[in-house]
Design a protein around this motif. Structure first.
Motif, PDB file in Angstrom:
ATOM      1  N   ASN A 191       0.824  -1.206   0.000  1.00 13.92           N
ATOM      2  CA  ASN A 191       0.000   0.000   0.000  1.00 13.92           C
ATOM      3  C   ASN A 191       0.862   1.262   0.000  1.00 13.92           C
ATOM      4  O   ASN A 191       0.649   2.179  -0.806  1.00 13.92           O
ATOM      5  CB  ASN A 191      -0.910  -0.015   1.227  1.00 13.92           C
ATOM      6  CG  ASN A 191      -1.957   1.092   1.197  1.00 13.92           C
ATOM      7  OD1 ASN A 191      -2.875   1.080   0.381  1.00 13.92           O
ATOM      8  ND2 ASN A 191      -1.830   2.050   2.092  1.00 13.92           N
ATOM      9  N   ARG A 201      -5.307   5.135  -4.051  1.00 18.25           N
ATOM     10  CA  ARG A 201      -5.941   4.124  -3.200  1.00 18.25           C
ATOM     11  C   ARG A 201      -5.707   2.749  -3.827  1.00 18.25           C
ATOM     12  O   ARG A 201      -6.543   2.238  -4.567  1.00 18.25           O
ATOM     13  CB  ARG A 201      -7.434   4.402  -3.041  1.00 18.25           C
ATOM     14  CG  ARG A 201      -8.136   3.435  -2.100  1.00 18.25           C
ATOM     15  CD  ARG A 201      -9.553   3.922  -1.781  1.00 18.25           C
ATOM     16  NE  ARG A 201     -10.347   2.897  -1.117  1.00 18.25           N
ATOM     17  CZ  ARG A 201     -10.237   2.544   0.163  1.00 18.25           C
ATOM     18  NH1 ARG A 201      -9.326   3.145   0.916  1.00 18.25           N
ATOM     19  NH2 ARG A 201     -11.015   1.627   0.682  1.00 18.25           N
ATOM     20  N   ARG A 203      -5.521  -1.083  -4.807  1.00 18.66           N
ATOM     21  CA  ARG A 203      -6.388  -2.255  -4.610  1.00 18.66           C
ATOM     22  C   ARG A 203      -5.492  -3.473  -4.422  1.00 18.66           C
ATOM     23  O   ARG A 203      -4.720  -3.818  -5.310  1.00 18.66           O
ATOM     24  CB  ARG A 203      -7.300  -2.440  -5.815  1.00 18.66           C
ATOM     25  CG  ARG A 203      -8.205  -1.242  -6.125  1.00 18.66           C
ATOM     26  CD  ARG A 203      -8.752  -1.322  -7.539  1.00 18.66           C
ATOM     27  NE  ARG A 203      -7.655  -1.285  -8.511  1.00 18.66           N
ATOM     28  CZ  ARG A 203      -7.797  -1.579  -9.814  1.00 18.66           C
ATOM     29  NH1 ARG A 203      -8.980  -1.949 -10.287  1.00 18.66           N
ATOM     30  NH2 ARG A 203      -6.768  -1.514 -10.621  1.00 18.66           N
ATOM     31  N   GLN A 235      -8.761  -3.777   6.339  1.00 14.69           N
ATOM     32  CA  GLN A 235      -9.969  -3.067   5.919  1.00 14.69           C
ATOM     33  C   GLN A 235     -10.393  -2.047   6.971  1.00 14.69           C
ATOM     34  O   GLN A 235     -10.854  -0.947   6.632  1.00 14.69           O
ATOM     35  CB  GLN A 235     -11.083  -4.067   5.643  1.00 14.69           C
ATOM     36  CG  GLN A 235     -10.838  -4.929   4.424  1.00 14.69           C
ATOM     37  CD  GLN A 235     -11.832  -6.067   4.289  1.00 14.69           C
ATOM     38  OE1 GLN A 235     -12.499  -6.444   5.261  1.00 14.69           O
ATOM     39  NE2 GLN A 235     -11.918  -6.645   3.097  1.00 14.69           N
ATOM     40  N   GLN A 238      -8.936   1.260   6.647  1.00 20.52           N
ATOM     41  CA  GLN A 238      -9.379   1.967   5.446  1.00 20.52           C
ATOM     42  C   GLN A 238      -8.555   1.637   4.208  1.00 20.52           C
ATOM     43  O   GLN A 238      -8.493   2.437   3.266  1.00 20.52           O
ATOM     44  CB  GLN A 238      -9.384   3.488   5.675  1.00 20.52           C
ATOM     45  CG  GLN A 238     -10.176   3.940   6.889  1.00 20.52           C
ATOM     46  CD  GLN A 238     -11.624   3.449   6.848  1.00 20.52           C
ATOM     47  OE1 GLN A 238     -12.314   3.624   5.863  1.00 20.52           O
ATOM     48  NE2 GLN A 238     -12.086   2.820   7.928  1.00 20.52           N
ATOM     49  N   ASP A 240      -7.993  -0.777   0.826  1.00 19.05           N
ATOM     50  CA  ASP A 240      -8.814  -1.543  -0.116  1.00 19.05           C
ATOM     51  C   ASP A 240      -8.172  -2.913  -0.307  1.00 19.05           C
ATOM     52  O   ASP A 240      -7.426  -3.157  -1.256  1.00 19.05           O
ATOM     53  CB  ASP A 240      -8.906  -0.792  -1.447  1.00 19.05           C
ATOM     54  CG  ASP A 240      -9.892  -1.431  -2.417  1.00 19.05           C
ATOM     55  OD1 ASP A 240     -10.409  -2.525  -2.106  1.00 19.05           O
ATOM     56  OD2 ASP A 240     -10.140  -0.846  -3.484  1.00 19.05           O
ATOM     57  N   THR A 242      -8.731  -7.238  -0.211  1.00 19.97           N
ATOM     58  CA  THR A 242      -9.677  -8.354  -0.271  1.00 19.97           C
ATOM     59  C   THR A 242      -8.917  -9.679  -0.212  1.00 19.97           C
ATOM     60  O   THR A 242      -7.722  -9.738  -0.449  1.00 19.97           O
ATOM     61  CB  THR A 242     -10.504  -8.323  -1.570  1.00 19.97           C
ATOM     62  OG1 THR A 242      -9.609  -8.379  -2.698  1.00 19.97           O
ATOM     63  CG2 THR A 242     -11.345  -7.057  -1.657  1.00 19.97           C
TER      64      THR A 242
END
Length: 336
Positions: A191, A201, A203, A235, A238, A240, A242
């Motif tokens: 990140n 941001r 992913r 998460q 904050q 993104d 998965t």
């Protein structure tokens, strides 16, 4: 913002590094993107130009002139005699010049004189014989810089980045070394690095360890006990993020451009996918260090060294990414 200043180190002179840098510098776009300082023996750069069958004009400057340097310049070093350069061979002198040029580039970066470092491929056997005394050049750089925080090698292909929770350890030891904290460190590194490279941001997808992402615990509980809590924690911060996604399909999402980074559990889980997707474009970033450092992901390629066969694609990708990171690094340093 003014251009960043990039220090370029030739890498092992027995390999394709000098040839690659000579080819890189033939691009007007490259020369216009940054002020470039070549760090190394002049005969190594001349060697690269000869191997690439091109010309390279060197404007030599002193260390005291670097702060005002613009365009393409050269900081002379004397690290290896011309007769000690043995193309396509692992040599102690080759490892020595690799380390000494890298050390000088790091000194310049920590002094604020350059904003990032690009190095040609190193040969670990030569560096080890010359006194590397570390698992790899990334740990060597961290120790040299006195950096005690988390750092790790990142691999980049075009706009896709991968980090890994474990790296140079045996496969039998992987599961025992995967922790929630380790996964979060790898997520944070991806990140932060992507943000410095211009992604507002990022992913991020987390790959599973076990087949079918554990199949609800049937093939192991790492996904349930470690990976899912790590994803949930990211998460909550904050980010993104998965996953965990089955590792045999997560890179299909990446290939479709649905994610910017994949966090893998072990070395080859990401490396195989990245190299199959674009070996000639892969880049390695020394993530987490206090200065931006990048290099092409391939090795010294002794089998084609000195034959004008080296593909400059990965070196160009490394340079372009480094310029973006160096701009952010300079802005943060100037604002401090």
């Amino acid at each position: 913002m003014s251009k960043p200043r990039i220090a370029i180190v030739p890498g092992d002179p027995s390999g394709i590094g000098p040839e690659l840098i000579a080819k890189l510098l033939q691009s007007a776009e490259v020369r216009d993107a940054a002020d470039i300082l070549l760090v190394g023996d002049s005969h190594l750069w001349e060697q690269g130009a000869t191997q690439a069958q091109t010309e390279l004009e060197l404007a030599t400057i002193s260390e005291g002139e670097i702060a005002d340097q613009v365009g393409l310049s050269h900081l002379e070093m004397e690290t290896i005699a011309p007769e000690d350069v043995q193309v396509a061979e692992v040599t102690v002198p080759g490892g020595t010049t690799s380390l000494r040029c890298l050390d000088k580039a790091m000194d310049l970066a920590m002094a604020g004189l350059v904003d990032g470092i690009l190095f040609g491929p190193f040969n670990k056997a030569a560096m080890t014989a010359a006194g590397l005394n570390a698992e790899d050049e990334h740990r060597y750089m961290a120790r040299y810089l006195g950096h005690e925080g988390y750092h790790s090698e990142l691999n980049v292909l075009d706009e896709l980045m991968t980090t890994r929770v474990t790296s140079h350890i045996g496969l039998k030891d992987v599961a025992a070394n995967i922790t929630e904290a380790g996964v979060l460190r790898a997520v944070n590194l991806a990140n932060d690095t992507l943000r410095k490279a211009g992604k507002a941001r990022p992913r991020i997808a987390v790959a599973a360890l076990n087949p079918h992402a554990g199949d609800n615990g049937k093939f192991g509980r790492e996904e349930i006990d470690i990976l899912e809590p790590a994803v949930a924690s990211a998460q909550k911060r904050q980010m993104d993020v998965t996953g965990p996604w089955p590792s045999d399909t997560v890179f299909l999402k990446a290939q479709r451009g649905e994610v910017d980074a994949v966090v893998t559990m072990y070395h080859d889980q990401g490396q195989i996918a990245i190299k199959l997707m674009g070996f000639e474009r892969g880049v390695t970033v020394a993530g987490g260090l206090p200065i931006p450092v990048a290099t092409p992901a391939h090795g010294t390629a002794f089998d084609i060294a000195g034959q004008n066969k080296a593909n400059v694609g990965a070196t160009r990708q490394a340079f372009d990414l480094l310029v973006r990171m160096a701009k952010t690094h300079r802005a943060e340093r100037d604002a401090a």
